[in-house]
Every structure is written in structure tokens, then in C-alpha cells.
Write a protein that holds these residues in place. Structure first.
Motif, PDB file in Angstrom:
ATOM      1  N   ALA A  13       0.794  -1.153   0.267  1.00  0.00           N
ATOM      2  CA  ALA A  13      -0.160  -0.059   0.022  1.00  0.00           C
ATOM      3  C   ALA A  13       0.846   1.200   0.050  1.00  0.00           C
ATOM      4  N   VAL A  14       0.682   2.090  -0.794  1.00  0.00           N
ATOM      5  CA  VAL A  14       1.437   3.426  -0.955  1.00  0.00           C
ATOM      6  C   VAL A  14       0.613   4.522  -0.541  1.00  0.00           C
ATOM      7  N   SER A  15       1.030   5.535   0.244  1.00  0.00           N
ATOM      8  CA  SER A  15       0.169   6.694   0.715  1.00  0.00           C
ATOM      9  C   SER A  15       1.167   7.750   0.768  1.00  0.00           C
ATOM     10  N   PRO A  16       0.409   9.018   0.487  1.00  0.00           N
ATOM     11  CA  PRO A  16       1.266  10.271   0.837  1.00  0.00           C
ATOM     12  C   PRO A  16       1.480  10.719   2.005  1.00  0.00           C
ATOM     13  N   ASP A  17       1.014   9.873   3.060  1.00  0.00           N
ATOM     14  CA  ASP A  17       1.051  10.026   4.475  1.00  0.00           C
ATOM     15  C   ASP A  17       2.545  10.003   4.995  1.00  0.00           C
ATOM     16  N   THR A  18       2.799  10.528   5.998  1.00  0.00           N
ATOM     17  CA  THR A  18       3.934  10.239   6.766  1.00  0.00           C
ATOM     18  C   THR A  18       4.043   8.873   7.401  1.00  0.00           C
ATOM     19  N   LYS A  19       5.256   8.284   7.910  1.00  0.00           N
ATOM     20  CA  LYS A  19       5.359   7.241   8.585  1.00  0.00           C
ATOM     21  C   LYS A  19       4.526   7.162   9.802  1.00  0.00           C
ATOM     22  N   GLU A  20       4.555   8.116  10.343  1.00  0.00           N
ATOM     23  CA  GLU A  20       3.822   8.310  11.842  1.00  0.00           C
ATOM     24  C   GLU A  20       2.270   8.268  11.486  1.00  0.00           C
ATOM     25  N   ASN A  21       1.765   9.030  10.611  1.00  0.00           N
ATOM     26  CA  ASN A  21       0.576   8.957  10.137  1.00  0.00           C
ATOM     27  C   ASN A  21       0.033   7.560   9.839  1.00  0.00           C
ATOM     28  N   THR A  24      -0.357   5.414  12.601  1.00  0.00           N
ATOM     29  CA  THR A  24      -1.772   5.867  13.567  1.00  0.00           C
ATOM     30  C   THR A  24      -2.853   5.177  12.757  1.00  0.00           C
ATOM     31  N   MET A  25      -2.910   4.971  11.441  1.00  0.00           N
ATOM     32  CA  MET A  25      -3.863   4.558  10.669  1.00  0.00           C
ATOM     33  C   MET A  25      -4.106   2.898  10.793  1.00  0.00           C
ATOM     34  N   MET A  26      -2.744   2.362  10.752  1.00  0.00           N
ATOM     35  CA  MET A  26      -2.658   1.115  11.128  1.00  0.00           C
ATOM     36  C   MET A  26      -3.147   0.562  12.482  1.00  0.00           C
ATOM     37  N   ASP A  27      -2.547   1.251  13.109  1.00  0.00           N
ATOM     38  CA  ASP A  27      -3.122   1.169  14.689  1.00  0.00           C
ATOM     39  C   ASP A  27      -4.785   1.275  14.817  1.00  0.00           C
ATOM     40  N   LYS A  28      -5.142   2.131  14.103  1.00  0.00           N
ATOM     41  CA  LYS A  28      -6.802   2.324  14.081  1.00  0.00           C
ATOM     42  C   LYS A  28      -7.525   1.037  13.749  1.00  0.00           C
ATOM     43  N   ILE A  29      -6.833   0.790  12.504  1.00  0.00           N
ATOM     44  CA  ILE A  29      -7.541  -0.406  11.673  1.00  0.00           C
ATOM     45  C   ILE A  29      -7.539  -1.522  12.624  1.00  0.00           C
ATOM     46  N   ALA A  30      -6.488  -1.802  13.080  1.00  0.00           N
ATOM     47  CA  ALA A  30      -6.142  -3.059  14.118  1.00  0.00           C
ATOM     48  C   ALA A  30      -6.982  -2.813  15.024  1.00  0.00           C
ATOM     49  N   LEU A  42       3.426   1.781   2.788  1.00  0.00           N
ATOM     50  CA  LEU A  42       4.726   2.499   2.250  1.00  0.00           C
ATOM     51  C   LEU A  42       4.412   4.220   2.172  1.00  0.00           C
ATOM     52  N   SER A  43       5.332   4.852   2.730  1.00  0.00           N
ATOM     53  CA  SER A  43       5.115   6.273   2.835  1.00  0.00           C
ATOM     54  C   SER A  43       5.685   7.020   1.441  1.00  0.00           C
ATOM     55  N   ASP A  44       5.111   7.689   0.876  1.00  0.00           N
ATOM     56  CA  ASP A  44       5.372   8.362  -0.373  1.00  0.00           C
ATOM     57  C   ASP A  44       5.087  10.087  -0.286  1.00  0.00           C
ATOM     58  N   ILE A  45       5.968  10.638   0.645  1.00  0.00           N
ATOM     59  CA  ILE A  45       5.433  12.000   1.060  1.00  0.00           C
ATOM     60  C   ILE A  45       5.923  12.968   0.062  1.00  0.00           C
ATOM     61  N   ASP A  46       6.925  12.500  -0.854  1.00  0.00           N
ATOM     62  CA  ASP A  46       7.428  13.508  -1.965  1.00  0.00           C
ATOM     63  C   ASP A  46       6.730  13.095  -3.283  1.00  0.00           C
ATOM     64  N   LEU A  47       5.760  12.280  -2.977  1.00  0.00           N
ATOM     65  CA  LEU A  47       4.745  11.814  -4.355  1.00  0.00           C
ATOM     66  C   LEU A  47       5.491  11.202  -5.548  1.00  0.00           C
ATOM     67  N   SER A  48       6.792  10.759  -5.368  1.00  0.00           N
ATOM     68  CA  SER A  48       7.402  10.277  -6.608  1.00  0.00           C
ATOM     69  C   SER A  48       6.799   9.013  -7.002  1.00  0.00           C
ATOM     70  N   VAL A  49       6.439   8.018  -6.273  1.00  0.00           N
ATOM     71  CA  VAL A  49       5.650   6.855  -6.645  1.00  0.00           C
ATOM     72  C   VAL A  49       4.342   7.099  -7.387  1.00  0.00           C
ATOM     73  N   ALA A  61      -8.310  16.179  -1.274  1.00  0.00           N
ATOM     74  CA  ALA A  61      -8.557  16.763  -0.256  1.00  0.00           C
ATOM     75  C   ALA A  61      -6.956  17.001   0.519  1.00  0.00           C
ATOM     76  N   GLY A  62      -6.887  17.914   1.150  1.00  0.00           N
ATOM     77  CA  GLY A  62      -5.630  18.142   1.888  1.00  0.00           C
ATOM     78  C   GLY A  62      -4.854  19.305   1.581  1.00  0.00           C
ATOM     79  N   GLY A  63      -4.822  19.616   0.208  1.00  0.00           N
ATOM     80  CA  GLY A  63      -3.955  20.722  -0.422  1.00  0.00           C
ATOM     81  C   GLY A  63      -2.416  20.442  -0.116  1.00  0.00           C
ATOM     82  N   GLY A  64      -1.668  21.400  -0.633  1.00  0.00           N
ATOM     83  CA  GLY A  64      -0.188  21.212  -0.555  1.00  0.00           C
ATOM     84  C   GLY A  64       0.460  20.175  -0.913  1.00  0.00           C
ATOM     85  N   ARG A  65       1.199  19.649  -0.385  1.00  0.00           N
ATOM     86  CA  ARG A  65       2.016  18.153  -0.629  1.00  0.00           C
ATOM     87  C   ARG A  65       1.401  17.238  -0.121  1.00  0.00           C
ATOM     88  N   PHE A  66      -0.033  17.219   0.679  1.00  0.00           N
ATOM     89  CA  PHE A  66      -0.857  16.244   1.173  1.00  0.00           C
ATOM     90  C   PHE A  66      -2.038  15.759   0.411  1.00  0.00           C
TER      91      PHE A  66
END
Length: 108
Positions: A13-21, A24-30, A42-49, A61-66
Motif C-alpha cells: 500500500a502506498v500513501s502520501p502520508d508520513t510514516k507516523e500517520n 496511526t492509521m494501521m493502529d486504528k484499523i487493527a 509505504l510512505s510516499d511523502i514526496d509523491l514520486s511513486v 483533499a488536503g491541499g499542498g503536498r498532502f
């Protein structure tokens, strides 16, 4: 899915979220499902993937780099060639398990 397909298949799974976020999401799902994911997020905060696969959503949603990418599922062979994709603008429309399994069967 056959045992061979299970052995030869990797889900990511690839997401633009940070590793920390993502954690948090994985913990919530669990906590909600009483099950931990058995595939990496996997975190893709620079949107390269996200940009490489053409799923960047400038209206997300989110605007900016998010920015939120378009929901997408790809079946990629061992050589890195995309053999099947499902890209949807509407986040609520996802491929069925049967569609994904059929695409995986096409690799063998």
C-alpha cells in the motif's frame, strides 16, 4: 488464489502520508478489526511513486503536498511491467477481489 500465486504475490500500500500517520492509521484499523495488516504500508511523502504511476489528484483533499491520490490498484509483473490497473476518480469505487485475482491469474 493458488499456493503458487500466494508465494509469487506481494501486496504493498502506498500513501502520501508520513510514516507516523500511517502507523496511526494501521493502529486504528487493527483496533477496529482486531487484525493487523499483513502487508506493508509505504510512505510516499514526496509523491514520486504516485506521480510515476499517474495517479496524482490535483483536486484531492488536503491541499499542498498532502494531496490525496486517485485510488488505484496495479498488478505488476516480476520485471516491473504494469500488466493490469484499476484507477478510479471516485474513492468509493474499488476493484473486486475477483477482478484482482483474475488479473493475477493472467500472469501465469
Amino acid at each position: 488464489m493458488t499456493e503458487e500465486q500466494k508465494h509469487d504475490t506481494e501486496i504493498l500500500a502506498v500513501s502520501p502520508d508520513t510514516k507516523e500517520n500511517l502507523q496511526t492509521m494501521m493502529d486504528k484499523i487493527a483496533a477496529e478489526d482486531s487484525v493487523m495488516s499483513d502487508f506493508p504500508f509505504l510512505s510516499d511523502i514526496d509523491l514520486s511513486v504516485i506521480n510515476r504511476y499517474g495517479i496524482f489528484n490535483p483536486d484531492g483533499a488536503g491541499g499542498g503536498r498532502f494531496q490525496v491520490p486517485h485510488p488505484a490498484t496495479f498488478v505488476i509483473d516480476k520485471e516491473g511491467v504494469v500488466r493490469w490497473s484499476f484507477i478510479e476518480v471516485d474513492y468509493s469505487i474499488r476493484p473486486t477481489n475477483e477482478q484482482i485475482l483474475e488479473a493475477l491469474e493472467g500472469l501465469h
